[in-house]
Design a protein around this motif. Structure first.
Motif, mmCIF file in Angstrom:
data_model
loop_
_atom_site.group_PDB
_atom_site.id
_atom_site.type_symbol
_atom_site.label_atom_id
_atom_site.label_comp_id
_atom_site.label_asym_id
_atom_site.label_seq_id
_atom_site.Cartn_x
_atom_site.Cartn_y
_atom_site.Cartn_z
ATOM 1 N N ASP A 252 -49.046 117.773 152.385
ATOM 2 C CA ASP A 252 -50.094 117.249 153.264
ATOM 3 C C ASP A 252 -51.428 117.090 152.541
ATOM 4 O OD1 ASP A 252 -48.317 117.151 155.367
ATOM 5 O OD2 ASP A 252 -48.824 119.171 156.077
ATOM 6 N N PRO B 281 -43.423 110.428 159.962
ATOM 7 C CA PRO B 281 -44.733 110.906 160.420
ATOM 8 C C PRO B 281 -45.858 109.974 159.977
ATOM 9 C CG PRO B 281 -44.040 112.134 158.487
ATOM 10 C CD PRO B 281 -42.878 111.255 158.861
ATOM 11 N N ASN B 282 -46.923 110.005 160.757
ATOM 12 C CA ASN B 282 -48.154 109.268 160.426
ATOM 13 C C ASN B 282 -47.973 107.750 160.423
ATOM 14 O OD1 ASN B 282 -49.135 111.906 159.798
ATOM 15 N ND2 ASN B 282 -48.440 111.687 157.682
ATOM 16 N N ARG C 129 -51.528 111.729 153.488
ATOM 17 C CA ARG C 129 -50.786 111.416 154.706
ATOM 18 C C ARG C 129 -50.027 110.099 154.555
ATOM 19 N NH1 ARG C 129 -51.960 113.428 159.701
ATOM 20 N NH2 ARG C 129 -51.972 111.350 160.611
ATOM 21 N N ARG C 130 -50.639 109.134 153.911
ATOM 22 C CA ARG C 130 -49.966 107.841 153.748
ATOM 23 C C ARG C 130 -48.806 107.953 152.764
ATOM 24 N NH1 ARG C 130 -52.781 102.173 151.952
ATOM 25 N NH2 ARG C 130 -52.844 103.240 149.946
ATOM 26 N N MET D 24 -45.993 109.459 154.592
ATOM 27 C CA MET D 24 -45.368 108.436 155.432
ATOM 28 C C MET D 24 -44.437 107.558 154.626
ATOM 29 S SD MET D 24 -45.568 104.928 156.167
ATOM 30 C CE MET D 24 -47.216 104.392 155.720
#
Length: 448
Positions: A96, A153-154, A68-69, A72
């Motif tokens: 993802d 996102p995130n 997730r990072r 991002m």
């Protein structure tokens, strides 16, 4: 390609052949030195028709993947490019979930320019562009702060002081200087100047620069939603000046930084607000150093570097006490002449000889081993100085802490947290500054 797993090479070859179209092979894949939290690899890819692409792979260490990072960070590059911030092109990225064989990663184009701070600050060929950098960096930061938060996102959002204190509590014992800095920041916190996209690590070392100016802004992994002045304060934190007297990344003046920011954004930064964020920046780096040292417990091939970074807290203490106007402490302890009960030569002399040997062996090795040998030599220097000074410092500050009513430094730190002791008490300030000064004399006596 020594040290590269066959699986990593094979999976990268497949991915690059897919996203670049056609058949590509990897002529070179080499892990670069540095980077305590994420791996960086240089790649040369060659197509079946003879085309060559120079690329950079960034990935989380195996076993510590955060897809997730990474997602991002990749989206941050995309949005930064849209808004006119100079960044590498993202060629490929994981989804993802970590990619089997590669992990959580992104692949970027290689951008020309120099990122090594020592070269940026000393290369005569960059003298002209150096003088113009503070203004240019101000304009770039203003663009970053116009980036669309919803496009990434995130993207985390948190109270910076609360989250920093939480990280501090979970990584190491309480330290009086750091407690005093937290107390000062809490008492003097200015109103937020806005809510914007914050790069989170905008500094000398994460910028690619050549004679034309800034060619690339790197390392967006700490991006978040926050006060835009955080980025300006971080850029001006003394740690990122690398020994230069100039406050903006070692390049130049705050006035030029402010002028560039105002010309691009229409808003002039407040120097007092920036000072608050510089104090925050030095404290934040201290907490990050503690986190890195704690991460060494998980193992890995950068354990030595992580442990060495932990000793850099002493530099942050020095900077924080200067920023908080605590008078300097010139009386670092002089070790008394003591009998060599455990044998001669003394341990500091033995460690010094080992240090020279490590540097000599590393000088003829590959780049990765040379880098590690320098880190090892630095750690041996710390160990030698600690062996020399520790007995005198330990006894001196046992007595001084007792004079304040404490049995240990940790107890003094908790007294500062509770509000019982303050830096405006001369005796307390002298003890805190003295402890910090002696730690710095051991960790990095050349730091200024």
């Amino acid at each position: 390609m020594g040290g590269v797993s066959g699986e990593l090479k094979d999976e990268l070859t497949k991915r690059l052949s897919s996203v670049l179209d056609g058949s590509w092979t990897l002529r070179r894949i080499e892990r670069l030195t540095g980077g305590a939290s994420r791996e960086t690899w240089a790649i040369t890819a060659v197509s079946a028709t003879g085309d060559t692409r120079e690329l950079i792979l960034r990935r989380d260490p195996p076993g510590r993947e955060d897809a997730r990072r990474i997602a991002m960070e990749a989206a941050s590059f995309d949005e930064a490019a849209r808004i006119g911030v100079p960044v590498p092109d993202v060629i490929d990225r994981s989804g993802d979930e970590p990619h089997p064989g590669i992990g959580a990663y992104l692949v970027m184009s290689k951008v020309p320019g120099e990122a090594l701070p020592q070269k940026l600050l000393r290369d005569e060929n960059l003298a002209e562009v150096r003088a113009a950098l503070p203004y240019e960096l101000g304009r770039i930061l203003a663009r970053i702060h116009r980036m669309d938060i919803e496009a990434v996102p995130n993207l985390p959002e948190h109270d910076p002081l609360t989250s920093l204190f939480d990280e501090y509590l979970t990584n190491g014992n309480p330290v009086p200087t750091l407690e005093a800095a937290f107390a000062w920041l809490l008492r003097n916190r200015p109103p937020a100047t806005g809510k914007a996209f914050v790069h989170g690590d905008f500094r000398n070392g994460n910028l690619l620069v050549d004679a034309e100016g800034v060619r690339g802004v790197l390392d967006w992994e700490l991006a978040h939603v926050g006060d835009p002045m955080e980025d300006l304060g971080w850029l001006c934190t003394r740690t990122w000046r690398f020994g230069s007297p100039h406050p903006v990344g070692g390049f130049g003046s705050r006035d030029d930084l402010f002028r560039g920011y105002a010309d691009e954004s229409g808003e002039s930064p407040d120097p007092e607000v920036l000072h608050w964020w510089e104090v925050y920046g030095s404290l934040r780096w201290a907490v990050i150093c503690r986190m890195q040292a704690a991460a060494a417990a998980t193992g890995g091939d950068n354990t030595l570097e992580l442990l060495a970074i932990g000793r850099r807290v002493a530099e942050c203490e020095h900077d924080l006490l200067d920023l908080l106007d605590v008078p300097p402490h010139d009386e670092t302890e002089t070790p008394p002449a003591t009998p060599q009960f455990l044998g001669a030569p003394p341990v500091e002399e033995l460690l010094g000889a080992v240090r020279e040997f490590v540097l000599e062996v590393g000088a003829g090795a590959d780049a990765k081993t040379r880098y590690r040998s320098r880190v090892a030599a630095h750690v041996l220097g710390i160990a030698a100085r600690e062996a020399l000074f520790a007995p005198a410092v330990r006894e001196t500050y046992r007595v001084r802490l007792a004079g304040l009513g404490y049995r240990s430094e940790a107890e003094l730190a908790l007294g500062v947290r509770a509000g019982r002791d303050h830096l405006d008490d001369l005796q307390v300030a002298e003890v805190i500054r003295g402890l910090a000064a002696n730690r710095l004399k051991v960790a990095n006596p050349k730091y200024r």
